[in-house]
Design a protein around this motif. Sequence first.
Motif, mmCIF file in Angstrom:
data_model
loop_
_atom_site.group_PDB
_atom_site.id
_atom_site.type_symbol
_atom_site.label_atom_id
_atom_site.label_comp_id
_atom_site.label_asym_id
_atom_site.label_seq_id
_atom_site.Cartn_x
_atom_site.Cartn_y
_atom_site.Cartn_z
ATOM 1 N N ALA A 1 0.832 -1.206 0.000
ATOM 2 C CA ALA A 1 0.000 0.000 0.000
ATOM 3 C C ALA A 1 0.870 1.262 0.000
ATOM 4 N N ALA A 2 1.941 1.250 0.800
ATOM 5 C CA ALA A 2 2.831 2.417 0.825
ATOM 6 C C ALA A 2 3.482 2.636 -0.538
ATOM 7 N N THR A 3 3.854 1.539 -1.191
ATOM 8 C CA THR A 3 4.481 1.650 -2.512
ATOM 9 C C THR A 3 3.484 2.177 -3.536
ATOM 10 N N ALA A 4 2.260 1.664 -3.507
ATOM 11 C CA ALA A 4 1.233 2.174 -4.424
ATOM 12 C C ALA A 4 0.977 3.656 -4.180
ATOM 13 N N GLY A 5 1.104 4.095 -2.917
ATOM 14 C CA GLY A 5 0.887 5.497 -2.583
ATOM 15 C C GLY A 5 1.929 6.430 -3.168
ATOM 16 N N MET A 6 3.053 5.888 -3.650
ATOM 17 C CA MET A 6 4.089 6.724 -4.261
ATOM 18 C C MET A 6 3.611 7.373 -5.560
ATOM 19 N N PHE A 7 2.464 6.945 -6.051
ATOM 20 C CA PHE A 7 1.875 7.605 -7.221
ATOM 21 C C PHE A 7 1.619 9.086 -6.950
ATOM 22 N N PHE A 8 1.421 9.436 -5.688
ATOM 23 C CA PHE A 8 1.046 10.806 -5.341
ATOM 24 C C PHE A 8 2.247 11.706 -5.061
ATOM 25 N N LEU A 9 3.466 11.188 -5.278
ATOM 26 C CA LEU A 9 4.641 12.040 -5.137
ATOM 27 C C LEU A 9 4.700 13.018 -6.309
ATOM 28 N N GLY A 10 5.204 14.167 -6.058
ATOM 29 C CA GLY A 10 5.311 15.149 -7.120
ATOM 30 C C GLY A 10 5.629 16.510 -6.542
ATOM 31 N N GLY A 11 5.992 17.423 -7.387
ATOM 32 C CA GLY A 11 6.304 18.761 -6.932
ATOM 33 C C GLY A 11 7.477 18.756 -5.972
ATOM 34 N N ASP A 12 7.251 19.287 -4.767
ATOM 35 C CA ASP A 12 8.310 19.314 -3.765
ATOM 36 C C ASP A 12 7.958 18.447 -2.553
ATOM 37 N N ARG A 13 7.173 17.377 -2.759
ATOM 38 C CA ARG A 13 6.719 16.528 -1.653
ATOM 39 C C ARG A 13 7.782 15.504 -1.249
ATOM 40 N N TYR A 14 8.954 15.981 -0.980
ATOM 41 C CA TYR A 14 10.023 15.048 -0.624
ATOM 42 C C TYR A 14 9.781 14.390 0.732
ATOM 43 N N LEU A 15 9.100 15.079 1.658
ATOM 44 C CA LEU A 15 8.818 14.487 2.971
ATOM 45 C C LEU A 15 7.826 13.332 2.846
ATOM 46 N N LEU A 16 6.819 13.490 1.977
ATOM 47 C CA LEU A 16 5.885 12.383 1.733
ATOM 48 C C LEU A 16 6.637 11.196 1.146
ATOM 49 N N GLY A 17 7.535 11.471 0.194
ATOM 50 C CA GLY A 17 8.323 10.390 -0.390
ATOM 51 C C GLY A 17 9.176 9.687 0.648
ATOM 52 N N GLY A 18 9.792 10.472 1.536
ATOM 53 C CA GLY A 18 10.604 9.864 2.595
ATOM 54 C C GLY A 18 9.769 9.009 3.520
ATOM 55 N N LEU A 19 8.578 9.467 3.884
ATOM 56 C CA LEU A 19 7.702 8.706 4.774
ATOM 57 C C LEU A 19 7.262 7.397 4.131
ATOM 58 N N LEU A 20 6.827 7.461 2.872
ATOM 59 C CA LEU A 20 6.387 6.236 2.185
ATOM 60 C C LEU A 20 7.539 5.256 2.019
ATOM 61 N N LEU A 21 8.730 5.765 1.757
ATOM 62 C CA LEU A 21 9.897 4.900 1.638
ATOM 63 C C LEU A 21 10.186 4.208 2.960
ATOM 64 N N ILE A 22 10.106 4.932 4.062
ATOM 65 C CA ILE A 22 10.355 4.331 5.370
ATOM 66 C C ILE A 22 9.352 3.219 5.658
ATOM 67 N N VAL A 23 8.064 3.473 5.397
ATOM 68 C CA VAL A 23 7.022 2.466 5.656
ATOM 69 C C VAL A 23 7.215 1.245 4.758
ATOM 70 N N ALA A 24 7.444 1.472 3.477
ATOM 71 C CA ALA A 24 7.581 0.357 2.533
ATOM 72 C C ALA A 24 8.820 -0.471 2.831
ATOM 73 N N ASN A 25 9.939 0.197 3.077
ATOM 74 C CA ASN A 25 11.182 -0.524 3.337
ATOM 75 C C ASN A 25 11.110 -1.321 4.629
ATOM 76 N N ALA A 26 10.574 -0.708 5.686
ATOM 77 C CA ALA A 26 10.454 -1.410 6.965
ATOM 78 C C ALA A 26 9.500 -2.595 6.840
ATOM 79 N N SER A 27 8.396 -2.418 6.111
ATOM 80 C CA SER A 27 7.436 -3.515 5.917
ATOM 81 C C SER A 27 8.064 -4.665 5.151
ATOM 82 N N LEU A 28 8.849 -4.344 4.124
ATOM 83 C CA LEU A 28 9.533 -5.392 3.376
ATOM 84 C C LEU A 28 10.469 -6.173 4.287
ATOM 85 N N SER A 29 11.216 -5.482 5.129
ATOM 86 C CA SER A 29 12.150 -6.149 6.025
ATOM 87 C C SER A 29 11.429 -7.086 6.984
ATOM 88 N N VAL A 30 10.318 -6.636 7.563
ATOM 89 C CA VAL A 30 9.550 -7.479 8.481
ATOM 90 C C VAL A 30 8.999 -8.694 7.750
#
Length: 475
Positions: A141-170
């Motif tokens: 779900a976090a990875t699918a949410g990366m569709f909404f990245l754009g403009g200067d939303r680097y914080l949203l991208g960082g948050l989704l990356l943290i959730v997706a990466n941590a979920s993959l590890s678990v």
Amino acid sequence: MSARTENEADPGADDGRAGRAADAATTDAAANTATATATAKARKREQHGWYFYDFACSVYSTSVLTVFLGPYLTAVAKAAADAEGFVHPLGIPVRAGSFFAYTVSASVIVAVLIMPLAGAVADRTGRKKPLLAAAAYTGAAATAGMFFLGGDRYLLGGLLLIVANASLSVSMVLYNAFLPQISTPDERDTVSSRGWAFGYTSGAFVLVLNLILFQGHDSFGLSEGEAVRICLASAGLWWGAFTIVPLRRLRDRAVVREEGPAVSGWKQLMATLKDMRRYPLTLSFLLAYLIYNDGVQTVISQASVYGSEELELEQSTLIVAVLLVQVLAVVGALAMGRLARSYGAKRTILGSLGAWALTLAAGYFLPARTPVWFFALAAMIGLVLGGSQALSRSLFSHLVPAGKEAEYFSAYEMSDRGLSWVGPLVFGLTYQVTGSYRCAIISLVVFFALGFVLLARVPVRRAVEAAGNPVPLRV
């Protein structure tokens, strides 16, 4: 003269009993054969389902983490940067070119806090499948949410990356914990290698589709940024869709539960940390793996940034290079699995670490804007990538005490992904200090050199015996 024993009085009775005993033995043998056949068939079914989780989640590692997200999130961060090229997450000045690497490190730290508890709860309750499903679909779900990245939303991208990466590890803690349960000791190198091969196959296939979309974005009526965001989101959809297969085929093993899982999970986590000290050779292997795999994971996550920022290569060139890695990683995983059967997993891994160090040293000298040399580097990485990871996983499975698979694989996953924050941090700091990605990439050689030395010192056969497991013919 007429006195005779019972057997002498009725010699046919012995024949009858012997015949019945022979019939019973034949029946038992047939039953045992049928049971063994059914067990082997059920094991193969689980193995085939197990392969498909690699098939599902590897697309995230390939399309998102390795190819698209690094350059794209770096560009988004640069769009939000101040005049000096810095962004300020939580008020901390960070060079925009280092934001992605730092975010990867942050995601790994989050995973470290969650993985041991997930492993302890899985072993204590025996419910690996529901936990695997929760982790997988959170990441998807976090990875699918990366569709909404754009403009200067680097914080949203960082948050989704943290959730997706941590979920993959678990999820990988739980996935890897099935390996000792669905394969015999002599099967594990092969089963593990096939899992990696499935993953790299799916990564290559989806990357071809991504390349078609990215290269032809104008003909599809899309901007380049929109094409990238679709590629990112599609990886989440793929991850979620194919996770259904392992969830249908894998089965949980029953355990005796003495108390609630939340309480026993924390108790068992503490017990695991103490218990692992009883197996110092297993810990020695984990330390070596922690070091060299930190280098592997950093190369995977930062190679596209190095190619785009330092070598000034086009995104399409990076996609083709990673596609080449995926194809050759399938070949490499299967070939190194065969080498392990002849020379043992430890020797084969050591050989791959030497190849990794030479590859990075060569990467330092690559000329800019010269795709052919980057493709050559990608080919070298591909040939050693899948095999070194697959054999490390199967080798560790021999060092895990029975009944503690998920707990110990949580420690392994902390080495695989959970403690792989040092490499990206070193990479990011080196770039921040020097302003050179070449210096950043060469700094990673030390991880492979030190890992080689530490692994060479581990007496693997003794480690398997100390864990109470049967020793394979070659380790």
